[in-house]
Scaffold this motif. Structure first.
Motif, PDB file in Angstrom:
ATOM      1  N   VAL A   1      32.494 105.782  22.777  1.00 23.30           N
ATOM      2  CA  VAL A   1      33.277 104.782  23.164  1.00 23.30           C
ATOM      3  C   VAL A   1      33.506 104.977  24.692  1.00 23.30           C
ATOM      4  CG1 VAL A   1      35.821 104.154  23.128  1.00 23.30           C
ATOM      5  CG2 VAL A   1      34.537 104.619  21.015  1.00 23.30           C
ATOM      6  N   PHE A   2      33.841 105.879  25.251  1.00 22.08           N
ATOM      7  CA  PHE A   2      33.902 106.138  26.613  1.00 22.08           C
ATOM      8  C   PHE A   2      32.518 105.503  27.203  1.00 22.08           C
ATOM      9  CE2 PHE A   2      32.348 108.655  30.403  1.00 22.08           C
ATOM     10  CZ  PHE A   2      33.236 108.083  31.295  1.00 22.08           C
ATOM     11  N   ALA A   3      31.470 105.847  26.714  1.00 23.14           N
ATOM     12  CA  ALA A   3      30.204 105.504  27.516  1.00 23.14           C
ATOM     13  C   ALA A   3      30.046 103.841  27.297  1.00 23.14           C
ATOM     14  CB  ALA A   3      29.011 105.852  26.571  1.00 23.14           C
ATOM     15  N   LEU A   4      30.430 103.356  26.025  1.00 22.78           N
ATOM     16  CA  LEU A   4      30.587 102.087  26.008  1.00 22.78           C
ATOM     17  C   LEU A   4      31.177 101.105  27.146  1.00 22.78           C
ATOM     18  CD1 LEU A   4      30.056  99.474  24.138  1.00 22.78           C
ATOM     19  CD2 LEU A   4      31.985 100.060  23.030  1.00 22.78           C
ATOM     20  N   PHE A   5      32.329 101.631  27.772  1.00 21.56           N
ATOM     21  CA  PHE A   5      33.229 101.166  28.604  1.00 21.56           C
ATOM     22  C   PHE A   5      32.775 101.755  29.986  1.00 21.56           C
ATOM     23  CE2 PHE A   5      35.696 100.211  24.970  1.00 21.56           C
ATOM     24  CZ  PHE A   5      35.650  98.884  24.849  1.00 21.56           C
ATOM     25  N   ALA A   6      32.107 102.621  30.039  1.00 25.71           N
ATOM     26  CA  ALA A   6      31.575 103.508  31.430  1.00 25.71           C
ATOM     27  C   ALA A   6      30.359 102.805  31.828  1.00 25.71           C
ATOM     28  CB  ALA A   6      31.992 104.793  31.685  1.00 25.71           C
ATOM     29  N   ALA A   7      29.403 102.535  30.829  1.00 23.79           N
ATOM     30  CA  ALA A   7      27.752 102.470  31.242  1.00 23.79           C
ATOM     31  C   ALA A   7      27.666 100.952  31.356  1.00 23.79           C
ATOM     32  CB  ALA A   7      27.146 103.175  30.140  1.00 23.79           C
ATOM     33  N   GLY A   8      28.580 100.041  31.253  1.00 20.84           N
ATOM     34  CA  GLY A   8      28.063  98.722  31.382  1.00 20.84           C
ATOM     35  C   GLY A   8      28.067  98.141  32.695  1.00 20.84           C
ATOM     36  N   VAL A   9      27.178  98.711  33.409  1.00 17.52           N
ATOM     37  CA  VAL A   9      27.001  98.248  35.019  1.00 17.52           C
ATOM     38  C   VAL A   9      26.065  97.150  34.933  1.00 17.52           C
ATOM     39  CG1 VAL A   9      27.449 100.537  35.970  1.00 17.52           C
ATOM     40  CG2 VAL A   9      25.058  99.651  35.117  1.00 17.52           C
ATOM     41  N   GLU A  10      26.156  96.256  35.713  1.00 15.06           N
ATOM     42  CA  GLU A  10      25.118  94.988  36.008  1.00 15.06           C
ATOM     43  C   GLU A  10      23.659  95.441  36.648  1.00 15.06           C
ATOM     44  OE1 GLU A  10      26.732  91.204  37.216  1.00 15.06           O
ATOM     45  OE2 GLU A  10      28.718  92.146  37.156  1.00 15.06           O
ATOM     46  N   LEU A  11      22.834  95.467  35.866  1.00 15.85           N
ATOM     47  CA  LEU A  11      21.486  95.851  36.242  1.00 15.85           C
ATOM     48  C   LEU A  11      20.504  94.636  36.648  1.00 15.85           C
ATOM     49  CD1 LEU A  11      20.558  98.987  34.127  1.00 15.85           C
ATOM     50  CD2 LEU A  11      21.462  98.887  36.707  1.00 15.85           C
ATOM     51  N   ASN A  12      20.014  94.394  37.752  1.00 15.14           N
ATOM     52  CA  ASN A  12      19.099  93.310  38.111  1.00 15.14           C
ATOM     53  C   ASN A  12      18.345  94.074  39.342  1.00 15.14           C
ATOM     54  OD1 ASN A  12      20.993  93.010  40.637  1.00 15.14           O
ATOM     55  ND2 ASN A  12      22.253  91.730  39.347  1.00 15.14           N
ATOM     56  N   ALA A  13      17.300  93.125  39.735  1.00 13.59           N
ATOM     57  CA  ALA A  13      16.386  93.508  40.722  1.00 13.59           C
ATOM     58  C   ALA A  13      17.184  94.192  42.075  1.00 13.59           C
ATOM     59  CB  ALA A  13      15.515  92.510  41.071  1.00 13.59           C
ATOM     60  N   ASP A  14      18.366  93.199  42.388  1.00 19.73           N
ATOM     61  CA  ASP A  14      19.099  93.733  43.488  1.00 19.73           C
ATOM     62  C   ASP A  14      19.606  95.097  43.436  1.00 19.73           C
ATOM     63  OD1 ASP A  14      18.371  91.229  44.975  1.00 19.73           O
ATOM     64  OD2 ASP A  14      20.030  90.141  44.107  1.00 19.73           O
ATOM     65  N   ALA A  15      20.313  95.214  42.129  1.00 21.15           N
ATOM     66  CA  ALA A  15      21.273  96.382  42.111  1.00 21.15           C
ATOM     67  C   ALA A  15      20.051  97.582  41.916  1.00 21.15           C
ATOM     68  CB  ALA A  15      21.898  95.962  40.543  1.00 21.15           C
ATOM     69  N   LEU A  16      19.064  97.450  41.165  1.00 20.19           N
ATOM     70  CA  LEU A  16      17.958  98.667  41.222  1.00 20.19           C
ATOM     71  C   LEU A  16      17.479  98.852  42.675  1.00 20.19           C
ATOM     72  CD1 LEU A  16      16.272  97.768  37.876  1.00 20.19           C
ATOM     73  CD2 LEU A  16      17.922  99.545  38.456  1.00 20.19           C
ATOM     74  N   GLY A  17      17.342  97.703  43.525  1.00 12.39           N
ATOM     75  CA  GLY A  17      16.777  98.113  44.711  1.00 12.39           C
ATOM     76  C   GLY A  17      17.706  98.714  45.663  1.00 12.39           C
ATOM     77  N   ALA A  18      19.027  98.601  45.170  1.00 11.73           N
ATOM     78  CA  ALA A  18      20.101  99.222  46.223  1.00 11.73           C
ATOM     79  C   ALA A  18      20.419 100.718  45.941  1.00 11.73           C
ATOM     80  CB  ALA A  18      21.642  98.205  45.877  1.00 11.73           C
ATOM     81  N   VAL A  19      20.032 100.919  44.650  1.00 13.02           N
ATOM     82  CA  VAL A  19      19.950 102.480  44.189  1.00 13.02           C
ATOM     83  C   VAL A  19      19.118 103.165  45.076  1.00 13.02           C
ATOM     84  CG1 VAL A  19      19.529 103.888  42.519  1.00 13.02           C
ATOM     85  CG2 VAL A  19      20.956 101.845  41.795  1.00 13.02           C
ATOM     86  N   PHE A  20      18.052 102.742  45.669  1.00 13.43           N
ATOM     87  CA  PHE A  20      16.816 103.261  46.326  1.00 13.43           C
ATOM     88  C   PHE A  20      17.239 103.272  47.657  1.00 13.43           C
ATOM     89  CE2 PHE A  20      14.993 102.675  42.267  1.00 13.43           C
ATOM     90  CZ  PHE A  20      14.534 103.854  41.779  1.00 13.43           C
ATOM     91  N   THR A  21      18.208 102.090  48.164  1.00 16.80           N
ATOM     92  CA  THR A  21      18.365 102.120  49.559  1.00 16.80           C
ATOM     93  C   THR A  21      19.854 102.268  50.378  1.00 16.80           C
ATOM     94  OG1 THR A  21      18.743  99.448  49.022  1.00 16.80           O
ATOM     95  CG2 THR A  21      16.513 100.079  49.663  1.00 16.80           C
ATOM     96  N   SER A  22      20.561 102.291  49.221  1.00 16.34           N
ATOM     97  CA  SER A  22      21.853 102.604  49.574  1.00 16.34           C
ATOM     98  C   SER A  22      22.154 104.160  49.759  1.00 16.34           C
ATOM     99  CB  SER A  22      23.106 101.816  48.711  1.00 16.34           C
ATOM    100  OG  SER A  22      22.862 100.509  48.894  1.00 16.34           O
ATOM    101  N   PRO A  23      22.850 104.541  50.751  1.00 17.36           N
ATOM    102  CA  PRO A  23      23.038 106.213  50.830  1.00 17.36           C
ATOM    103  C   PRO A  23      23.676 106.878  49.363  1.00 17.36           C
ATOM    104  CG  PRO A  23      23.707 105.023  52.668  1.00 17.36           C
ATOM    105  CD  PRO A  23      23.502 103.815  51.877  1.00 17.36           C
ATOM    106  N   ILE A  24      24.739 106.398  49.054  1.00 17.50           N
ATOM    107  CA  ILE A  24      25.590 106.998  48.075  1.00 17.50           C
ATOM    108  C   ILE A  24      24.831 106.994  46.759  1.00 17.50           C
ATOM    109  CG2 ILE A  24      27.631 107.014  46.422  1.00 17.50           C
ATOM    110  CD1 ILE A  24      29.111 106.641  48.902  1.00 17.50           C
ATOM    111  N   PRO A  25      24.325 105.667  46.267  1.00 22.34           N
ATOM    112  CA  PRO A  25      23.431 105.921  44.900  1.00 22.34           C
ATOM    113  C   PRO A  25      22.383 106.707  44.992  1.00 22.34           C
ATOM    114  CG  PRO A  25      23.457 103.500  45.800  1.00 22.34           C
ATOM    115  CD  PRO A  25      24.668 104.429  46.339  1.00 22.34           C
TER     116      PRO A  25
END
Length: 398
Positions: A275-299
């Motif tokens: 149940v925790f995962a159900l409400f914690a893992a619902g992140v929006e995944l699109n090309a921009d978000a995935l690209g930001a994971v590899f280009t933004s310092p913290i992710p």
């Protein structure tokens, strides 16, 4: 005088733990898939509306969102089970033998320190990194044991116990991080109430009181007091678990810690964590978000910290400990086995998602959680391939 624990009893308890966590890992995976599909579907707004819906009394700061109730409330049950397991392992289990416990302890410390240092190095100077470095320090025991059970069936039992012991120590480190790093304010009165309630719990345990109708209200008082004190509420679960008696009395079939573990672990693994995962893992995944994971310092710091830091930290610390004579390798377990288990340690998930929620907010938190999910998926697949290969080798040797 306590009843000594027989070797076959230890193996049976480990097998039961493995089965429960394996089932829980599968349910957790399903809950994560539902969260991702729901959040990224045309019904995504309804997902966020449910997650952010607030209820509960304003008194004692308990008017929380559904997501916060899952994070602060349900995860307290998960951490109570962790506390029970930790206490049992430290007193009568694998970690009670200093020589046998040395390797998983050193490996766990390496698996926490190296990811933290890598995350700090990659994200240095970025706002938020002063707390976000803690995100990649955790290993998800449910996912890790689930992958191990499915793909490492022929590995020696010693390798599995090494992973379980490592994960327990890792959980202890994560608990310390949460308690120290995420206590923003401190209410002395609430903390005093929590201390008195915990003292009463310990006294009742010492006097062998078994009445659940006393313990349940007392546990709720501890949880509310810890939450109101400004300490993350999951620490209440850990504290109660560590105060639970682990030795059996003459004529007693099992200790309170083991009895509670048997009763509560299925609820933790199959309900609280999913149940925790159900409400914690619902992140929006699109090309921009995935690209930001590899280009933004913290992710990027989270991703590299988990995938590189965990493997280097666990394997490197283990090799150094054995070379220096501090510890010895588990019987029948080779360095390639430990390398595969180290990759499995990079599955952060539950506690990493929790720390991401605590450390960051807004878009930064969403990107950090996307990095956790991506790193956990990569680590799971890579570890599965390595474990299948090692299982075949052990099968051939046998």
């Amino acid at each position: 005088m306590s009843t000594p624990r027989r070797p076959n009893q230890s193996v049976a308890e480990f097998a039961r733990f493995l089965r429960t966590e394996t089932t829980g890992g599968m349910i957790l995976l399903a809950a994560t898939a539902v969260a991702l599909i729901w959040a990224n579907s045309p019904l995504g707004d309804s997902y966020r509306a449910v997650r952010d819906f607030e209820f509960g009394p304003e008194l004692l700061h308990l008017h929380l969102s559904v997501g916060d109730w899952a994070k602060d409330g349900l995860l307290a049950l998960f951490f109570f089970v962790v506390g029970l397991e930790l206490k049992r392992e430290l007193v009568v289990g694998e970690l009670s033998n200093v020589r046998a416990a040395a390797l998983p302890i050193v490996a766990a410390v390496g698996g926490m320190v190296v990811p933290a240092l890598i995350a700090l190095g990659v994200g240095w100077g970025e706002p938020g990194i002063e707390q976000a470095w803690a995100i990649p320090v955790a290993t998800d025991i449910a996912f890790a044991l689930g992958v191990l059970a499915l793909t490492g069936s022929s590995l020696p039992t010693s390798a599995r116990i090494f992973l379980l012991s490592l994960a327990v120590v890792d959980d202890l480190g994560a608990i310390v991080v949460i308690a120290v790093l995420f206590t923003a304010s401190f209410n002395m009165l609430a903390a005093a109430i929590a201390a008195v309630a915990l003292g009463l719990y310990a006294y009742l345990q010492r006097k062998r009181v078994r009445a659940w109708w006393i313990y349940v209200p007392l546990a709720i008082v501890v949880w509310v007091a810890v939450h109101s004190a400004g300490i993350h509420a999951t620490i209440a679960g850990v504290a109660l678990g560590l105060l639970t008696r682990v030795h059996t009395d003459p004529g007693e079939h099992e200790s309170p810690a083991l009895r509670l573990e048997h009763r509560l672990q299925p609820w933790s693994a199959a309900v609280a964590v999913p149940v925790f995962a159900l409400f914690a893992a619902g992140v929006e995944l699109n090309a921009d978000a995935l690209g930001a994971v590899f280009t933004s310092p913290i992710p990027l710091a989270v991703l590299v910290g988990l995938l590189a830091g965990k493997v280097v930290g666990i394997l490197g610390a283990s090799a150094l400990a054995v070379r220096l004579g501090i510890a010895r390798k588990p019987t029948g377990t080779g360095w390639l086995d430990i390398g595969a288990l180290a990759m499995l340690g990079a599955v952060g998930f539950t506690v990493s998602l929790l720390i991401a929620d605590l450390a960051l907010s807004g878009e930064q938190a969403e990107l950090a959680k996307a990095a956790v999910l991506l790193a956990s998926a990569i680590a799971s697949l890579a570890a599965a391939l390595l474990l299948i290969r090692r299982s075949r080798v052990h099968s051939a040797v046998e």
